[in-house]
Design an enzyme around this catalytic site. Structure first.
Site, PDB file in Angstrom:
ATOM      1  CE  LYS A   1      -7.822   0.900   1.013  1.00  0.00           C
ATOM      2  NZ  LYS A   1      -6.817  -0.058   1.593  1.00  0.00           N
TER       3      LYS A   1
ATOM      4  CB  SER B   1      -0.724   0.293   1.391  1.00  0.00           C
ATOM      5  OG  SER B   1      -0.272  -0.204   2.334  1.00  0.00           O
TER       6      SER B   1
ATOM      7  CG  HIS C   1      -3.712  -0.874  -2.142  1.00  0.00           C
ATOM      8  ND1 HIS C   1      -4.500  -0.071  -2.173  1.00  0.00           N
ATOM      9  CD2 HIS C   1      -2.964  -0.378  -0.942  1.00  0.00           C
ATOM     10  CE1 HIS C   1      -4.315   0.587  -1.013  1.00  0.00           C
ATOM     11  NE2 HIS C   1      -3.944   0.598  -0.285  1.00  0.00           N
TER      12      HIS C   1
HETATM   13  C1  LIG Z   1      -6.880  -0.255   3.114  1.00  0.00           C
HETATM   14  C2  LIG Z   1      -6.536  -2.224   3.507  1.00  0.00           C
HETATM   15  C3  LIG Z   1      -6.674  -2.122   4.721  1.00  0.00           C
HETATM   16  C4  LIG Z   1      -8.155  -1.964   5.320  1.00  0.00           C
HETATM   17  O1  LIG Z   1      -8.622  -1.886   4.129  1.00  0.00           O
HETATM   18  P1  LIG Z   1     -10.113  -0.827   4.499  1.00  0.00           P
HETATM   19  O2  LIG Z   1     -11.068  -1.427   4.073  1.00  0.00           O
HETATM   20  O3  LIG Z   1      -9.618   0.625   4.238  1.00  0.00           O
HETATM   21  O4  LIG Z   1     -10.431  -0.866   6.065  1.00  0.00           O
HETATM   22  C5  LIG Z   1      -6.182  -4.070   4.993  1.00  0.00           C
HETATM   23  N1  LIG Z   1      -5.563  -3.863   4.084  1.00  0.00           N
HETATM   24  C6  LIG Z   1      -4.162  -3.317   3.432  1.00  0.00           C
HETATM   25  C7  LIG Z   1      -3.331  -3.975   2.524  1.00  0.00           C
HETATM   26  C8  LIG Z   1      -4.613  -1.743   2.816  1.00  0.00           C
HETATM   27  O5  LIG Z   1      -3.957  -1.295   2.247  1.00  0.00           O
END
Ligand SMILES: *Cc1c(COP(=O)(O)O)cnc(C)c1O
Length: 418
Positions: free
Chosen positions: A246, A187, A215
């Site tokens: 996302k 990320s 992601h």
């Molecule tokens: C953004 C992210 C999360 C969290 O997801 P949310 O739905 O925003 O809580 C978990 N793991 C990774 C690798 C992320 O980048």
């Protein structure tokens, strides 16, 4: 000393080190977001900080589905699913996610963070050994911590290091359960784990594999299922973690895997058991998001095409400081929409961010502890919703801001960080 005085002093020190975080009022999405200042002033910014990679958060179909679901079933779910059950389409969305990822079953969580924490803490036992990529997301780190198992962190994407640790554990600890935990697209760096080689290792050493594709879902693979789908290794992953927040444009996290895995999580994942179910509007929006991801592959092609163009342009302008697609693994490089420009100190990252903001670009500084000390960076997230002109503007502004912030002339202090 009072608690208040103690915290005030700690916050002052954070501010001094350019590490203070502040919240801002911003509404809109990608490509444009409007910031409302404390004085009520409004500033329109070109948004390069959202994870809305496919531009689905503002899509009319998702908005309409959310509105209709809220109108029919209410704004909130009322209780945990184990208490009051779930809204219509919840099971349908889980079945769709499972089929999409070639798994038997899937389970929704209220966020991706909750999915990671709840799943790892429910599965990993105290006597197990966990091998965790050094740059893993906080949700994975926290889930492993809650399990109280022994953790060995391996150097980021370093297969030789991972194998050395596997060997060592097998030699010293015999038949212990061993877990390998990694993200697919990282990320904060935007590089990709060599999943094919990791699968070979986990098979050879008899380990279980957990992959967080937060992601990557919606972006990679012929059906948009993520990096594992693109590399043909979905089947080997015991625990697949993803998010609806996302690329899918809604909110919520999920886990996909075998039927017993999902049944176990229903019984043991505390962030699932002791937390209110997702609201009907979120579930309905996510279903639309998934439908569009599956039906419109052109969107992910556009997002990745935009990302490739943007990276190329930054390189041509001499602004891309680290390029780390895929390490040494020999696997095909993936261009991801996460484009980091590492600048070093937190103060400098804040100044570059402030300079960009002055040019109407929102690219937030990412600082420790989110990234290791000395690697503060600007992180650009490129979306299918950005136009060629948006991308060109942002690349040129980035090259200019890096120069401008070098001589401390622009964006003094920590103003770029809120
Ligand atoms: C953004 C992210 C999360 C969290 O997801 P949310 O739905 O925003 O809580 C978990 N793991 C990774 C690798 C992320 O980048």
């Amino acid at each position: 000393m009072t608690l208040e005085a103690e915290l005030t002093e700690k916050l002052r020190r954070l501010k001094e080190a350019s590490l203070l975080r502040r919240l801002a009022v911003r509404a809109g999405g990608v490509p444009e977001i409007e910031e409302v200042g404390e004085d009520g002033s409004r500033t329109r910014l070109l948004n390069f900080s959202s994870n809305d990679y496919l531009g689905l958060a503002g899509h009319p179909a998702l908005k309409a589905a959310a509105c209709e679901a809220a109108a029919r079933y209410g704004a909130g779910a009322g209780a945990s699913r184990l208490i009051t059950g779930h809204a219509p389409w919840t099971a349908a969305l889980e079945a769709d996610l499972a089929a999409w990822l070639e798994k038997d079953a899937a389970l929704l969580f209220s966020s991706g963070y909750a999915a990671g924490v709840g799943t790892l803490s429910a599965l990993i036992e105290r006597d197990d050994v966990v091998l965790s990529d050094r740059l893993n997301h906080a949700s994975l780190i926290d889930g492993i911590r809650l399990s109280r198992a022994r953790v060995r962190r391996y150097r980021h994407n370093d297969l030789a290091h991972l194998e050395a640790l596997l060997k060592e554990v097998r030699e010293r600890e015999g038949k212990k359960r061993v877990w390998i935990v990694t993200e697919s697209v990282f990320s904060m760096d935007g590089d990709v784990a060599p999943l094919r080689e990791i699968v070979e290792l986990k098979t050879r050493y008899g380990a279980y594999l957990v992959v967080d594709e937060a992601h990557a879902v919606g972006l990679f693979g012929p059906r948009g299922g993520g990096v594992a789908e693109a590399l043909g290794v979905l089947e080997a992953i015991e625990v697949f973690i993803g998010t609806l927040s996302k690329a899918l444009g809604a909110v919520g996290g999920f886990v996909a895997g075998s039927r017993p895995l999902i049944d176990w999580l229903v019984n043991r994942a505390r962030s699932f058991m002791y937390s209110t179910a997702l609201p009907p509007a979120a579930v309905a929006a996510a279903r639309e998001g998934l439908r569009i991801v599956q039906g419109e592959p052109g969107r992910r092609r556009r997002a990745l095409g935009n990302a490739a163009w943007f990276r190329g342009r930054l390189e041509a302008l001499g602004a891309l400081r680290i390029v780390a697609p895929f390490g040494e693994s020999g696997a095909p490089p993936f261009v991801t929409p996460i484009v980091p420009i590492v600048v070093g100190s937190a103060g400098r990252a804040c100044r570059v961010s402030a300079a960009l903001r002055a040019r109407g670009i929102l690219a937030v500084a990412i600082r420790p502890p989110t990234v290791p000390d000395g690697t503060a960076r600007l992180r650009f997230s490129v979306s299918a919703a950005h136009s060629p002109d948006d991308l060109a503007r942002a690349a040129e502004a980035a090259a200019w801001a890096l120069e401008a912030a070098a001589d401390r002339g622009v964006g003094g202090g920590t103003s770029g960080c809120g």
